[in-house]
Design a protein around this motif. Sequence first.
Motif, PDB file in Angstrom:
ATOM      1  N   LYS A   1      85.520 -79.726   2.338  1.00 43.91           N
ATOM      2  CA  LYS A   1      84.273 -79.838   3.111  1.00 43.91           C
ATOM      3  C   LYS A   1      83.073 -79.255   2.356  1.00 43.91           C
ATOM      4  O   LYS A   1      81.986 -79.114   2.918  1.00 43.91           O
ATOM      5  N   GLY A   2      83.269 -78.840   1.094  1.00 39.88           N
ATOM      6  CA  GLY A   2      82.166 -78.305   0.307  1.00 39.88           C
ATOM      7  C   GLY A   2      81.928 -76.823   0.477  1.00 39.88           C
ATOM      8  O   GLY A   2      80.853 -76.311   0.159  1.00 39.88           O
ATOM      9  N   VAL A   3      82.933 -76.100   0.978  1.00 40.77           N
ATOM     10  CA  VAL A   3      82.833 -74.646   1.125  1.00 40.77           C
ATOM     11  C   VAL A   3      83.609 -74.001  -0.018  1.00 40.77           C
ATOM     12  O   VAL A   3      84.797 -74.273  -0.199  1.00 40.77           O
ATOM     13  N   GLY A   4      82.945 -73.164  -0.800  1.00 39.18           N
ATOM     14  CA  GLY A   4      83.622 -72.430  -1.853  1.00 39.18           C
ATOM     15  C   GLY A   4      84.447 -71.303  -1.264  1.00 39.18           C
ATOM     16  O   GLY A   4      84.124 -70.783  -0.189  1.00 39.18           O
ATOM     17  N   VAL A   5      85.506 -70.933  -1.953  1.00 35.59           N
ATOM     18  CA  VAL A   5      86.389 -69.861  -1.492  1.00 35.59           C
ATOM     19  C   VAL A   5      86.711 -68.955  -2.667  1.00 35.59           C
ATOM     20  O   VAL A   5      86.967 -69.425  -3.777  1.00 35.59           O
ATOM     21  N   VAL A   6      86.728 -67.662  -2.399  1.00 34.73           N
ATOM     22  CA  VAL A   6      87.132 -66.682  -3.393  1.00 34.73           C
ATOM     23  C   VAL A   6      87.879 -65.557  -2.685  1.00 34.73           C
ATOM     24  O   VAL A   6      87.554 -65.201  -1.549  1.00 34.73           O
ATOM     25  N   ALA A   7      88.902 -65.031  -3.346  1.00 39.63           N
ATOM     26  CA  ALA A   7      89.625 -63.857  -2.839  1.00 39.63           C
ATOM     27  C   ALA A   7      89.383 -62.716  -3.820  1.00 39.63           C
ATOM     28  O   ALA A   7      89.402 -62.922  -5.039  1.00 39.63           O
ATOM     29  N   ILE A   8      89.160 -61.530  -3.275  1.00 40.79           N
ATOM     30  CA  ILE A   8      88.877 -60.347  -4.091  1.00 40.79           C
ATOM     31  C   ILE A   8      89.843 -59.241  -3.701  1.00 40.79           C
ATOM     32  O   ILE A   8      90.015 -58.951  -2.521  1.00 40.79           O
ATOM     33  N   MET A   9      90.480 -58.632  -4.710  1.00 41.80           N
ATOM     34  CA  MET A   9      91.424 -57.537  -4.484  1.00 41.80           C
ATOM     35  C   MET A   9      90.696 -56.217  -4.760  1.00 41.80           C
ATOM     36  O   MET A   9      90.359 -55.922  -5.905  1.00 41.80           O
ATOM     37  N   PRO A  10      90.435 -55.410  -3.716  1.00 42.89           N
ATOM     38  CA  PRO A  10      89.638 -54.202  -3.876  1.00 42.89           C
ATOM     39  C   PRO A  10      90.431 -52.902  -4.031  1.00 42.89           C
ATOM     40  O   PRO A  10      89.836 -51.849  -4.257  1.00 42.89           O
ATOM     41  N   ASN A  11      91.745 -52.926  -3.884  1.00 40.18           N
ATOM     42  CA  ASN A  11      92.525 -51.680  -3.799  1.00 40.18           C
ATOM     43  C   ASN A  11      92.702 -50.950  -5.129  1.00 40.18           C
ATOM     44  O   ASN A  11      92.634 -51.549  -6.200  1.00 40.18           O
ATOM     45  N   ASP A  12      92.988 -49.666  -5.027  1.00 39.73           N
ATOM     46  CA  ASP A  12      93.338 -48.829  -6.185  1.00 39.73           C
ATOM     47  C   ASP A  12      94.785 -49.142  -6.565  1.00 39.73           C
ATOM     48  O   ASP A  12      95.719 -48.658  -5.942  1.00 39.73           O
ATOM     49  N   TRP A  13      94.964 -49.984  -7.572  1.00 35.41           N
ATOM     50  CA  TRP A  13      96.321 -50.391  -7.946  1.00 35.41           C
ATOM     51  C   TRP A  13      97.058 -49.325  -8.753  1.00 35.41           C
ATOM     52  O   TRP A  13      98.254 -49.451  -8.988  1.00 35.41           O
ATOM     53  N   ASN A  14      96.383 -48.252  -9.143  1.00 36.03           N
ATOM     54  CA  ASN A  14      97.090 -47.148  -9.804  1.00 36.03           C
ATOM     55  C   ASN A  14      97.986 -46.414  -8.808  1.00 36.03           C
ATOM     56  O   ASN A  14      99.012 -45.859  -9.190  1.00 36.03           O
ATOM     57  N   VAL A  15      97.603 -46.436  -7.541  1.00 35.48           N
ATOM     58  CA  VAL A  15      98.395 -45.822  -6.482  1.00 35.48           C
ATOM     59  C   VAL A  15      99.277 -46.878  -5.808  1.00 35.48           C
ATOM     60  O   VAL A  15     100.431 -46.631  -5.497  1.00 35.48           O
ATOM     61  N   TYR A  16      98.739 -48.067  -5.591  1.00 36.37           N
ATOM     62  CA  TYR A  16      99.458 -49.177  -4.949  1.00 36.37           C
ATOM     63  C   TYR A  16      99.768 -50.214  -6.025  1.00 36.37           C
ATOM     64  O   TYR A  16      99.056 -51.204  -6.181  1.00 36.37           O
ATOM     65  N   THR A  17     100.840 -49.973  -6.776  1.00 37.53           N
ATOM     66  CA  THR A  17     101.157 -50.767  -7.963  1.00 37.53           C
ATOM     67  C   THR A  17     101.465 -52.237  -7.656  1.00 37.53           C
ATOM     68  O   THR A  17     101.352 -53.071  -8.542  1.00 37.53           O
ATOM     69  N   ASP A  18     101.841 -52.552  -6.427  1.00 40.37           N
ATOM     70  CA  ASP A  18     102.051 -53.963  -6.072  1.00 40.37           C
ATOM     71  C   ASP A  18     100.759 -54.772  -6.173  1.00 40.37           C
ATOM     72  O   ASP A  18     100.806 -56.001  -6.230  1.00 40.37           O
ATOM     73  N   ASP A  19      99.629 -54.083  -6.192  1.00 36.63           N
ATOM     74  CA  ASP A  19      98.332 -54.755  -6.282  1.00 36.63           C
ATOM     75  C   ASP A  19      97.788 -54.801  -7.715  1.00 36.63           C
ATOM     76  O   ASP A  19      96.645 -55.208  -7.919  1.00 36.63           O
ATOM     77  N   ALA A  20      98.585 -54.426  -8.704  1.00 41.95           N
ATOM     78  CA  ALA A  20      98.154 -54.414 -10.105  1.00 41.95           C
ATOM     79  C   ALA A  20      97.805 -55.836 -10.564  1.00 41.95           C
ATOM     80  O   ALA A  20      98.344 -56.817 -10.043  1.00 41.95           O
ATOM     81  N   PRO A  21      96.907 -55.941 -11.538  1.00 40.42           N
ATOM     82  CA  PRO A  21      96.465 -57.267 -11.991  1.00 40.42           C
ATOM     83  C   PRO A  21      97.595 -58.225 -12.384  1.00 40.42           C
ATOM     84  O   PRO A  21      97.530 -59.408 -12.039  1.00 40.42           O
ATOM     85  N   ASP A  22      98.632 -57.754 -13.046  1.00 40.05           N
ATOM     86  CA  ASP A  22      99.718 -58.677 -13.419  1.00 40.05           C
ATOM     87  C   ASP A  22     100.445 -59.200 -12.176  1.00 40.05           C
ATOM     88  O   ASP A  22     100.886 -60.347 -12.140  1.00 40.05           O
ATOM     89  N   ARG A  23     100.531 -58.397 -11.166  1.00 40.94           N
ATOM     90  CA  ARG A  23     101.168 -58.839  -9.917  1.00 40.94           C
ATOM     91  C   ARG A  23     100.238 -59.749  -9.111  1.00 40.94           C
ATOM     92  O   ARG A  23     100.694 -60.585  -8.337  1.00 40.94           O
ATOM     93  N   MET A  24      98.927 -59.574  -9.299  1.00 39.48           N
ATOM     94  CA  MET A  24      97.971 -60.483  -8.670  1.00 39.48           C
ATOM     95  C   MET A  24      98.161 -61.896  -9.206  1.00 39.48           C
ATOM     96  O   MET A  24      98.110 -62.868  -8.450  1.00 39.48           O
TER      97      MET A  24
END
Length: 184
Positions: free
Chosen positions: A68-91
Amino acid sequence: MVRTATPPGEIGHRAPDFSLKGTDGKTWTRDTVRGDNGLVVAFICNHCPYVKAVIDRFVEDSAALQAKGVGVVAIMPNDWNVYTDDAPDRMVAFAVGHGFTFPYLIDETQDVARAYGAVCTPDVFGYGRDLTLKYRGRIDSSGREPSGPDTRRELREAMIEVAENDTVPAGQQASIGCSIKWRS
């Protein structure tokens, strides 16, 4: 996990600009992800049970909105040093595993999450053609529960209305999720 609800959105506020690196190695800005009919900015992460419960529906709804012409973006804001499941390679694995059709960006400084006023994952902001806030609410009515035949796809419905009429959808419900894991 701290359960948090989003505050009401400041309807009419302009989407803050950003420049963030994506899981694809590219740098993305607000203006490179926006569509002709609006923009959805979703703050998500990999480990949150609320995100995990809705991610496949979010991806499906995002594809419909992009059509429908709507752009979408997801942003990961968490501290992945503490929450390693959110680390860039896992993203990267998370985005590929769920078939993202939109950029998944890393907010290393957490400045973008602060600029948007994000408080939890998922926290979703929907902007109109002029990049003013039209929707701040949940993805759908299921929360952490499996979706059923009566599940309302609230983000999808709202942003289709925004794309077609550039109006502020009525009846917006706050998103509930895990609090953002801020760096100390």
